[in-house]
Scaffold this active site. Structure first.
Site, PDB file in Angstrom:
ATOM      1  N   ASP A   1      46.065  37.230  13.234  1.00 26.72           N
ATOM      2  CA  ASP A   1      46.363  36.573  14.501  1.00 26.72           C
ATOM      3  C   ASP A   1      46.688  35.117  14.179  1.00 26.72           C
ATOM      4  O   ASP A   1      46.840  34.742  13.000  1.00 26.72           O
ATOM      5  CB  ASP A   1      45.198  36.745  15.500  1.00 26.72           C
ATOM      6  CG  ASP A   1      43.943  35.980  15.090  1.00 26.72           C
ATOM      7  OD1 ASP A   1      43.926  35.372  13.996  1.00 26.72           O
ATOM      8  OD2 ASP A   1      42.980  35.982  15.870  1.00 26.72           O
ATOM      9  N   HIS A   2      46.763  34.283  15.222  1.00 26.84           N
ATOM     10  CA  HIS A   2      47.098  32.866  14.997  1.00 26.84           C
ATOM     11  C   HIS A   2      46.022  32.147  14.173  1.00 26.84           C
ATOM     12  O   HIS A   2      46.310  31.168  13.508  1.00 26.84           O
ATOM     13  CB  HIS A   2      47.290  32.144  16.341  1.00 26.84           C
ATOM     14  CG  HIS A   2      46.150  32.368  17.278  1.00 26.84           C
ATOM     15  ND1 HIS A   2      46.043  33.524  18.022  1.00 26.84           N
ATOM     16  CD2 HIS A   2      45.054  31.636  17.557  1.00 26.84           C
ATOM     17  CE1 HIS A   2      44.920  33.467  18.742  1.00 26.84           C
ATOM     18  NE2 HIS A   2      44.296  32.342  18.474  1.00 26.84           N
TER      19      HIS A   2
ATOM     20  N   CYS B   1      41.665  36.929  10.539  1.00 30.30           N
ATOM     21  CA  CYS B   1      41.582  36.181  11.798  1.00 30.30           C
ATOM     22  C   CYS B   1      40.663  34.992  11.545  1.00 30.30           C
ATOM     23  O   CYS B   1      40.436  34.638  10.381  1.00 30.30           O
ATOM     24  CB  CYS B   1      41.119  37.073  12.956  1.00 30.30           C
ATOM     25  SG  CYS B   1      39.453  37.757  12.807  1.00 30.30           S
TER      26      CYS B   1
ATOM     27  N   THR C   1      37.417  34.638  11.874  1.00 33.05           N
ATOM     28  CA  THR C   1      36.183  35.029  11.185  1.00 33.05           C
ATOM     29  C   THR C   1      36.302  36.317  10.381  1.00 33.05           C
ATOM     30  O   THR C   1      35.413  36.633   9.591  1.00 33.05           O
ATOM     31  CB  THR C   1      35.063  35.254  12.215  1.00 33.05           C
ATOM     32  OG1 THR C   1      35.492  36.305  13.095  1.00 33.05           O
ATOM     33  CG2 THR C   1      34.766  34.001  13.013  1.00 33.05           C
ATOM     34  N   GLY C   2      37.311  37.115  10.658  1.00 30.98           N
ATOM     35  CA  GLY C   2      37.429  38.461  10.081  1.00 30.98           C
ATOM     36  C   GLY C   2      36.721  39.500  10.934  1.00 30.98           C
ATOM     37  O   GLY C   2      36.989  40.697  10.829  1.00 30.98           O
TER      38      GLY C   2
ATOM     39  N   HIS D   1      31.633  51.899  -2.569  1.00 34.90           N
ATOM     40  CA  HIS D   1      30.679  52.736  -1.827  1.00 34.90           C
ATOM     41  C   HIS D   1      31.210  53.239  -0.487  1.00 34.90           C
ATOM     42  O   HIS D   1      30.896  54.358  -0.091  1.00 34.90           O
ATOM     43  CB  HIS D   1      29.375  51.965  -1.584  1.00 34.90           C
ATOM     44  CG  HIS D   1      28.550  51.792  -2.827  1.00 34.90           C
ATOM     45  ND1 HIS D   1      27.251  51.360  -2.812  1.00 34.90           N
ATOM     46  CD2 HIS D   1      28.851  51.996  -4.135  1.00 34.90           C
ATOM     47  CE1 HIS D   1      26.762  51.304  -4.049  1.00 34.90           C
ATOM     48  NE2 HIS D   1      27.738  51.677  -4.880  1.00 34.90           N
TER      49      HIS D   1
ATOM     50  N   HIS E   1      28.626  59.000  -2.722  1.00 35.84           N
ATOM     51  CA  HIS E   1      29.273  58.192  -1.686  1.00 35.84           C
ATOM     52  C   HIS E   1      30.303  59.010  -0.894  1.00 35.84           C
ATOM     53  O   HIS E   1      30.602  58.705   0.251  1.00 35.84           O
ATOM     54  CB  HIS E   1      29.918  56.956  -2.309  1.00 35.84           C
ATOM     55  CG  HIS E   1      28.926  56.127  -3.061  1.00 35.84           C
ATOM     56  ND1 HIS E   1      27.895  55.468  -2.444  1.00 35.84           N
ATOM     57  CD2 HIS E   1      28.770  55.906  -4.395  1.00 35.84           C
ATOM     58  CE1 HIS E   1      27.151  54.858  -3.345  1.00 35.84           C
ATOM     59  NE2 HIS E   1      27.664  55.108  -4.544  1.00 35.84           N
TER      60      HIS E   1
HETATM   61  C1  RB5 Z   1      41.026  33.374  17.754  1.00 38.78           C
HETATM   62  O1  RB5 Z   1      40.842  32.133  18.315  1.00 38.78           O
HETATM   63  C2  RB5 Z   1      39.735  33.899  17.175  1.00 38.78           C
HETATM   64  O2  RB5 Z   1      38.879  34.265  18.192  1.00 38.78           O
HETATM   65  C3  RB5 Z   1      40.014  35.064  16.252  1.00 38.78           C
HETATM   66  O3  RB5 Z   1      40.871  34.648  15.247  1.00 38.78           O
HETATM   67  C4  RB5 Z   1      38.854  35.725  15.532  1.00 38.78           C
HETATM   68  O4  RB5 Z   1      38.032  34.769  14.939  1.00 38.78           O
HETATM   69  C5  RB5 Z   1      38.106  36.711  16.287  1.00 38.78           C
HETATM   70  O5  RB5 Z   1      37.274  37.446  15.739  1.00 38.78           O
END
Ligand code: RB5
Length: 157
Positions: free
Chosen positions: A8-9, A70, A72-73, A103, A138
């Site tokens: 995403d952005h 993203c 945080t992932g 695993h 596994h």
């Molecule tokens: C976008 O602002 C943010 O919420 C997204 O990139 C991500 O961190 C969500 O899990």
């Protein structure tokens, strides 16, 4: 390996950095999903498009995996794991990256641009790519993960 890449952005810069590294390491980037710089996209939409392409490609003999970035992932992993057949792990260290492959047979790795520095992200991705599914005990557990899709449908209907 063949790779689908998406962000995403909140993950564009890391997506571009890791795409360049994947190519440098000799992997094939099949398709890139997500916005261009200055644009915005909702991470569930990007995860959906990438997972659909990845599962469609499973017919092919050469395996592929997905890289989703993203902020945080986590949002990418939560979204991707809604797809039957997708096993996505959001990781912030190289050991976990190795383990989700050995695993859990993870076919998608999710990284957080707002969590990781670029050097660490590269190390984590490399650790994931260079590991292989260990099979054996596994295999049974991954089979049970896949079985949850059907079980969940039955208990929620
Ligand atoms: C976008 O602002 C943010 O919420 C997204 O990139 C991500 O961190 C969500 O899990």
């Amino acid at each position: 390996m063949r790779v689908y890449v998406g962000s995403d952005h909140g993950g564009i810069e890391m997506r571009e950095q890791l795409t360049a590294l994947l190519i440098e390491w000799g992997h094939e980037v099949l398709e890139t999903f997500g916005p261009q710089s200055g644009e915005s996209a909702d991470y569930p939409d990007v995860a959906f498009d990438l997972c659909r392409a990845l599962l469609a490609s499973e017919e092919s003999e050469v395996p592929a995996f997905g890289l989703l970035v993203c902020g945080t992932g986590q949002g990418m992993a939560i979204s991707a794991n809604k797809f039957p057949g997708i096993r996505a792990g959001a990781v912030s260290d190289a050991f976990s990256a190795k383990m989700i492959r050995e695993h859990n047979d993870a076919n998608v790795i999710c990284l957080g641009q707002r969590v990781l520095g670029s050097e660490l992200a590269a190390l984590i991705l490399r650790s994931y790519i260079e590991s292989t599914f260990a099979g054996g005990r596994h295999e049974t557990r991954v089979g049970k993960i896949n079985g949850i899709d059907e079980q969940a449908r039955l208990v929620s209907s």
